[in-house]
Design a protein around this motif. Structure first.
Motif, mmCIF file in Angstrom:
data_model
loop_
_atom_site.group_PDB
_atom_site.id
_atom_site.type_symbol
_atom_site.label_atom_id
_atom_site.label_comp_id
_atom_site.label_asym_id
_atom_site.label_seq_id
_atom_site.Cartn_x
_atom_site.Cartn_y
_atom_site.Cartn_z
ATOM 1 N N ARG A 81 -37.354 25.075 9.719
ATOM 2 C CA ARG A 81 -38.477 25.489 10.806
ATOM 3 C C ARG A 81 -37.664 26.375 11.743
ATOM 4 O O ARG A 81 -38.325 27.392 12.198
ATOM 5 N N ILE A 82 -36.215 26.222 11.851
ATOM 6 C CA ILE A 82 -35.756 27.238 12.810
ATOM 7 C C ILE A 82 -35.621 28.699 12.071
ATOM 8 O O ILE A 82 -35.799 29.686 12.621
ATOM 9 N N PHE A 83 -35.682 28.442 10.933
ATOM 10 C CA PHE A 83 -35.405 29.838 10.236
ATOM 11 C C PHE A 83 -36.929 30.649 10.208
ATOM 12 O O PHE A 83 -37.008 31.786 10.255
ATOM 13 N N LEU A 84 -38.037 30.045 10.242
ATOM 14 C CA LEU A 84 -39.504 30.230 10.362
ATOM 15 C C LEU A 84 -39.813 30.626 11.617
ATOM 16 O O LEU A 84 -40.689 31.514 11.795
ATOM 17 N N GLU A 85 -39.321 30.237 12.731
ATOM 18 C CA GLU A 85 -39.970 30.383 14.050
ATOM 19 C C GLU A 85 -38.906 30.484 15.192
ATOM 20 O O GLU A 85 -39.697 30.986 16.227
ATOM 21 N N SER A 86 -37.578 30.422 14.806
ATOM 22 C CA SER A 86 -36.811 30.806 15.989
ATOM 23 C C SER A 86 -36.720 32.256 16.375
ATOM 24 O O SER A 86 -36.342 33.147 15.526
ATOM 25 N N SER A 87 -37.050 32.726 17.539
ATOM 26 C CA SER A 87 -37.205 34.035 18.079
ATOM 27 C C SER A 87 -35.652 34.236 18.636
ATOM 28 O O SER A 87 -35.191 35.624 18.937
ATOM 29 N N GLU A 88 -34.671 33.431 18.619
ATOM 30 C CA GLU A 88 -33.356 33.910 19.054
ATOM 31 C C GLU A 88 -32.393 33.309 17.943
ATOM 32 O O GLU A 88 -31.459 32.287 18.243
#
Length: 480
Positions: A201-208
């Motif tokens: 999830r973090i890989f696909l949507e984190s902007s930071e």
């Protein structure tokens, strides 16, 4: 596991090391409250938590299955009817490669990743981020470490790909990597567990991304299997009671690999043949154009025919290049995918070896106790008796102390045998379900690759038909 002296069950050294975040109590909830000794707590068997069994929803894991029933199921087919939760629909595209920090030693290619999903864990149904290859590597390593029972798909081999193309910033290399990275993410998206992981999830949507310090804090040695303690522990051990399910699975994977290798070998021949045909058509077209220079009255028609032949050769090249990039690379990647399945099967075998070796060790301790009770002598035999006699040791007291040590060790070993059996059975159950996931992904990818292969040929022959149809009226204009 090492034994300092045969029969000395008070000096077992479990030397595979520990990890900070593991929770052995998760698998020892049915054991007596007395904790095992430090020696046994350090064992590989105890250094497991339930996260390694997160291939499917926890509710699908039966912690209280009867052992006899589990053993009976070992004779079932490698593809039994198992409940595999469906993956949530996800659409992921990897596009728009951009060279960043151009002109510096730190230059790299970043890719635009667009995700559309109905998973509730995502902040929005659509997300776009940019990631570089090293970010993919970190994601793959993290999933492999924390989801030990899952078959995490492989990443493209950057060295092999660079060797083929010769330039990691060249358009051919970048396009092949982009396609491979998209297939990697698509495989994760089709996996019912990995698609829901926090890492994904973090890989696909984190902007930071760079600000996700907790994500990058884990070091490469933090995982249960990262140090390969299990592999070293059982490097020379063999399973004494093989499970037929996993023998069949391995044989099936071997056959898939053999067939893929045959396809790869034959397709190399096809590509070479197509490349030779492309070169021959180009030479043929050039010869026709040269011929027209000496044929007055039909020079234009012959030139047009030669140009059509050149265009036909271009169509051959486009088809060959796309087939190599899409079809042949997929075959190679799926061979790597099969290797990942085998690695997980090896981990399962190691869990069973742990159980079998601990069971044998427990049996030896029980025999030692029986001999000590019946004859007054343990496995140390006459030599220990003579030493005690010379030292004027009270034999009854010494026997009582040895029995106490053996009883304590037997109690701990029984707990460890029970725990290792639970781990081995649960790991096995998860691998059966994981193999079903692999089979599903394989079916989808084979369908997609064969359809893409067919489309390329249909497109090629359609272009060829159009080219030759356009040249017919021009040739018909030739008059005698």
């Amino acid at each position: 596991m090492s034994f300092e002296s045969e029969g000395d069950y008070s000096s077992v050294a479990w030397d595979t090391g520990t990890t900070d975040y593991l929770k052995p109590e998760d698998l020892l909830d049915q054991v007596a409250e007395e904790p095992p000794s430090q020696d046994l707590t350090r064992s590989t068997i105890s250094n497991i938590d339930d996260s390694m069994f997160s291939t499917l929803a926890p509710s699908t894991i039966n912690h209280t299955d009867n052992i006899a029933n589990n053993r009976q199921s070992a004779t079932d087919s490698y593809a039994p009817s198992v409940v595999v939760p469906a993956a949530y629909p996800m659409t992921i595209t990897v596009t728009s490669p951009v060279k960043e920090l151009d002109g510096t030693k730190e230059a790299f290619i970043s890719y635009l990743i667009t995700t559309e999903t109905t998973l509730e864990t995502f902040v929005a149904p659509k997300a776009t981020v940019r990631r570089r290859f090293q970010d993919f590597v970190f994601l793959c390593n993290s999933l492999s470490r924390d989801f030990a029972a899952c078959v995490v798909p492989p990443l493209p081999d950057k060295h092999r790909l660079e060797y083929i193309t010769g330039d990691r910033f060249g358009p051919e290399f970048v396009e092949k990597r982009r396609a491979s990275l998209q297939r990697f993410l698509e495989r994760l998206a089709r996996h019912p567990t990995l698609q829901k992981s926090e890492y994904f999830r973090i890989f696909l949507e984190s902007s930071e991304w760079n600000a996700e310090s907790f994500y990058r804090q884990k070091k490469s040695g933090d995982g249960v299997f990262e140090n390969f303690g299990d592999a070293l522990l059982n490097a020379f051990s063999k399973i004494k009671k093989p499970d037929e399910r996993f023998i069949e699975i391995k044989e099936n994977i071997d056959k898939i690999e053999e067939n893929l290798q045959t396809i790869e070998r034959l397709y190399f021949k096809i590509i070479k043949r197509q490349s030779d045909l492309e070169a021959d058509y180009r030479e043929f077209g050039t010869s026709i154009v040269n011929l027209g220079q000496f044929e007055t009255g039909i020079e234009t028609q012959l030139k047009k025919f030669g140009e059509t032949t050149e265009k036909f050769a271009d169509a051959w090249k486009r088809m060959t290049d796309r087939e190599e990039s899409e079809y042949l690379n997929q075959i190679r990647e799926f061979l790597s995918y099969c290797h990942c399945v085998k690695n997980v099967l090896k981990l399962r075998d190691q869990k069973q070896v742990d159980f079998e070796e601990l069971s044998e060790y427990l049996q030896g301790a029980l025999i030692e106790k029986e001999n000590l009770v019946s004859t007054g002598k343990g496995s140390t035999g006459l030599s220990s008796f003579l030493v005690d006699y010379i030292k004027n040791v009270d034999q009854e007291q010494a026997k009582k102390e040895r029995l106490q040590k053996l009883d304590a060790k037997i109690t701990e070993l029984k707990r460890e045998v029970e725990s290792s059996n639970d781990i081995s059975e649960k790991f096995s159950d998860e691998i059966v379900k994981e193999y079903e996931v692999f089979q599903n992904i394989k079916t989808v990818e084979l369908k997609d690759s064969l359809l893409a292969y067919t489309d390329r040929h249909v497109e090629f022959y359609r272009q060829g038909l159009q080219l030759w149809e356009e040249i017919i009226p021009i040739l018909e204009d030739i008059t005698i």
